[in-house]
Scaffold this active site. Sequence first.
Site, PDB file in Angstrom:
ATOM      1  N   GLU A 175       0.893  -1.173   0.000  1.00  0.00           N
ATOM      2  CA  GLU A 175       0.000   0.000   0.000  1.00  0.00           C
ATOM      3  C   GLU A 175       0.926   1.216   0.000  1.00  0.00           C
ATOM      4  OE1 GLU A 175      -2.777  -1.573  -0.153  1.00  0.00           O
ATOM      5  OE2 GLU A 175      -2.168  -3.394   0.879  1.00  0.00           O
TER       6      GLU A 175
ATOM      7  N   CYS B 238      -2.058   9.135   2.730  1.00  0.00           N
ATOM      8  CA  CYS B 238      -1.778   8.610   1.385  1.00  0.00           C
ATOM      9  C   CYS B 238      -2.862   9.031   0.407  1.00  0.00           C
ATOM     10  CB  CYS B 238      -1.647   7.096   1.431  1.00  0.00           C
ATOM     11  SG  CYS B 238      -3.073   6.295   2.190  1.00  0.00           S
TER      12      CYS B 238
HETATM   13  P1  NAD Z   1       8.599   4.814   4.328  1.00  0.00           P
HETATM   14  O1  NAD Z   1       8.537   4.076   3.053  1.00  0.00           O
HETATM   15  O2  NAD Z   1       9.714   5.743   4.555  1.00  0.00           O
HETATM   16  O3  NAD Z   1       8.658   3.778   5.563  1.00  0.00           O
HETATM   17  C1  NAD Z   1       7.643   2.816   5.769  1.00  0.00           C
HETATM   18  C2  NAD Z   1       8.202   1.706   6.631  1.00  0.00           C
HETATM   19  O4  NAD Z   1       9.186   0.978   5.908  1.00  0.00           O
HETATM   20  C3  NAD Z   1       8.868   2.155   7.922  1.00  0.00           C
HETATM   21  O5  NAD Z   1       8.500   1.283   8.955  1.00  0.00           O
HETATM   22  C4  NAD Z   1      10.357   2.011   7.601  1.00  0.00           C
HETATM   23  O6  NAD Z   1      11.160   1.797   8.733  1.00  0.00           O
HETATM   24  C5  NAD Z   1      10.338   0.783   6.728  1.00  0.00           C
HETATM   25  N1  NAD Z   1      11.477   0.635   5.821  1.00  0.00           N
HETATM   26  C6  NAD Z   1      12.276   1.614   5.316  1.00  0.00           C
HETATM   27  N2  NAD Z   1      13.170   1.065   4.465  1.00  0.00           N
HETATM   28  C7  NAD Z   1      12.933  -0.262   4.447  1.00  0.00           C
HETATM   29  C8  NAD Z   1      13.524  -1.361   3.765  1.00  0.00           C
HETATM   30  N3  NAD Z   1      14.555  -1.185   2.918  1.00  0.00           N
HETATM   31  N4  NAD Z   1      13.033  -2.588   3.985  1.00  0.00           N
HETATM   32  C9  NAD Z   1      11.992  -2.780   4.809  1.00  0.00           C
HETATM   33  N5  NAD Z   1      11.380  -1.780   5.493  1.00  0.00           N
HETATM   34  C10 NAD Z   1      11.854  -0.539   5.312  1.00  0.00           C
HETATM   35  O7  NAD Z   1       7.186   5.524   4.482  1.00  0.00           O
HETATM   36  P2  NAD Z   1       6.726   6.587   5.580  1.00  0.00           P
HETATM   37  O8  NAD Z   1       7.466   7.851   5.332  1.00  0.00           O
HETATM   38  O9  NAD Z   1       6.774   5.972   6.934  1.00  0.00           O
HETATM   39  O10 NAD Z   1       5.181   6.775   5.206  1.00  0.00           O
HETATM   40  C11 NAD Z   1       4.712   7.705   4.278  1.00  0.00           C
HETATM   41  C12 NAD Z   1       4.422   7.033   2.944  1.00  0.00           C
HETATM   42  O11 NAD Z   1       3.485   5.977   3.138  1.00  0.00           O
HETATM   43  C13 NAD Z   1       3.769   7.974   1.940  1.00  0.00           C
HETATM   44  O12 NAD Z   1       4.326   7.755   0.681  1.00  0.00           O
HETATM   45  C14 NAD Z   1       2.309   7.539   1.958  1.00  0.00           C
HETATM   46  O13 NAD Z   1       1.599   7.834   0.784  1.00  0.00           O
HETATM   47  C15 NAD Z   1       2.443   6.074   2.189  1.00  0.00           C
HETATM   48  N6  NAD Z   1       1.203   5.526   2.753  1.00  0.00           N
HETATM   49  C16 NAD Z   1       0.435   4.712   1.974  1.00  0.00           C
HETATM   50  C17 NAD Z   1      -0.770   4.230   2.471  1.00  0.00           C
HETATM   51  C18 NAD Z   1      -1.670   3.333   1.638  1.00  0.00           C
HETATM   52  O14 NAD Z   1      -2.549   2.690   2.210  1.00  0.00           O
HETATM   53  N7  NAD Z   1      -1.495   3.266   0.327  1.00  0.00           N
HETATM   54  C19 NAD Z   1      -1.178   4.578   3.763  1.00  0.00           C
HETATM   55  C20 NAD Z   1      -0.362   5.410   4.514  1.00  0.00           C
HETATM   56  C21 NAD Z   1       0.836   5.874   4.003  1.00  0.00           C
END
Ligand code: NAD
Length: 501
Positions: A238, A272
């Site tokens: 997501e 998001c």
């Molecule tokens: P992010 O991608 O920076 O981090 C998300 C998670 O991934 C965190 O827990 C982080 O520690 C982990 N992570 C980072 N690198 C990783 C790797 N290499 N391997 C595994 N895990 C890793 O996202 P964010 O800044 O926390 O959240 C904001 C983003 O999330 C925005 O782009 C938003 O649109 C999206 N989002 C999407 C939805 C949806 O349902 N489509 C909902 C909420 C947020």
Amino acid sequence: MSTLITEFITVQSPADRSVLADLGVDGPDRVATAAASLRAAQPAWETLGLEQRSRWLAAMRDWLLDNTERIVDIMEAEAGKVRAEAALELGWVCDIINNYSRRGPELLGDKRIGASLLPLRATKRYTIQRRPHQLVGVIGPWNFPVVLTFGDAIPALLAGAAVLLKPSEVTPLALREVVRGWQQELGAPPVVDIVLGRAETGGALIDEVDFVQFTGSTRTGKAVARRAAETLTQVSLELGGKDPMIVLGDADLERAANAAVWGGFVNSGQVCISVERVYVEAPVYDEFVARVVDKVKALRHGTDLGAMISPAQIGIVEDHLADARAKGARVLTGGSRADREGDWYQPTVLVDVNHAMTVMREETFGPVLPIMKVDGAQEAIRLANDSPFGLAATVFAGDARAGEEVARQIDAGTVNVNDALHGAMCIDVPMGGWKASGIGARGGDYGMLKFTRAKTVTAPRLPAPAAEPLWFPYDSVRAQIAQRAMRFINARGRRRWQSSR
Ligand code: NAD
């Protein structure tokens, strides 16, 4: 044996940058140990049956309701949310528990497939059974720290899986408290655990689990998919969005303006499915913009609008605005940091924007609403689809049916007619991204079925002979009869039926 912790996370309040906690990072060893314990506990959890598992989830719902104020306090502090929004998150989690508990028997129960005309199949009973993935890993973002982690775990737990959760390193405290509630206060079966850390911890989790439920940015989602490919582990991703809103000339402008302001600025635009760009038909453009600007000026920091999650997120907003201004956009209100301590940004409305600007193409994830004038619905649809993302969209039309027809032409996983963000609030329908906004979905049937594996079981309906006609030894007469029978059953039209004889 406890693992030595050598790295720490400092959790800070975005509202005033005060330090809330210093937590140890869980390295790959601790992730592997947690995964092994969960795997050991899962078979008994699955054997408990759906009814008993639903009882534990109902107990968790009650615990969440009894402890709402404390958990909301934590979310307010670590995510910089306003109270009204933080409180909604727990209600949403309870809704997920109730809905999937209700739907579980229908979704997880055995499915019988009807008899067939083919003699080979007519004697058989076909059943599709559902068995859970043994261990589901959930990696979550910071913008909804509980519903996008524990909320996603609920259908997996009900399906009989064990769950290992990794919250964002920015907002781990509320989820840690929820997991403490499950483990220590409820004393529930040991099928839920949490690991803390950044990318390395997330990567280690992917290596250990059988299914990855990921919510976060598109960039990280691709890294997660690459890592999961190493072990052929399934993923549901997501990801980010750049959600458009279309306002047609006959729309209820007051409701449309209210929806644009709420949809654009809820959680300070850090959702998001935030409204990230608006296309308005020329005859109503000026009036729509005037209404939006009035409403945005009335928003209050601390009551309506929370803080931005981090200086880095403010940096993205500033970059998008600088690029837009340099290319001719005008700021009608906002346009700079708010004058208070912590990470706050003024709600901002932009006009004279176009698709050469980053603010119309990349996810801003901040309190910025760019509004563009269009000649008509077709231009609005073309521009809405001119994006690498396809998460959600909004259409405002005087006639909801006409709005649904516009919705059909938009490349997105959800389109809300005369509303903003609504689809995500109904757990009975799928919420998934098209294009770079994701793979899979949460919600709906798939939101639970994805945590299971389908198993086809075939069994005889009648006493079975010693050998089937298609088994060895082959002979030409039986082969011909079989071939003709297949042809007769599958052919359509007299000419092909006749040549079966
Ligand atoms: P992010 O991608 O920076 O981090 C998300 C998670 O991934 C965190 O827990 C982080 O520690 C982990 N992570 C980072 N690198 C990783 C790797 N290499 N391997 C595994 N895990 C890793 O996202 P964010 O800044 O926390 O959240 C904001 C983003 O999330 C925005 O782009 C938003 O649109 C999206 N989002 C999407 C939805 C949806 O349902 N489509 C909902 C909420 C947020």
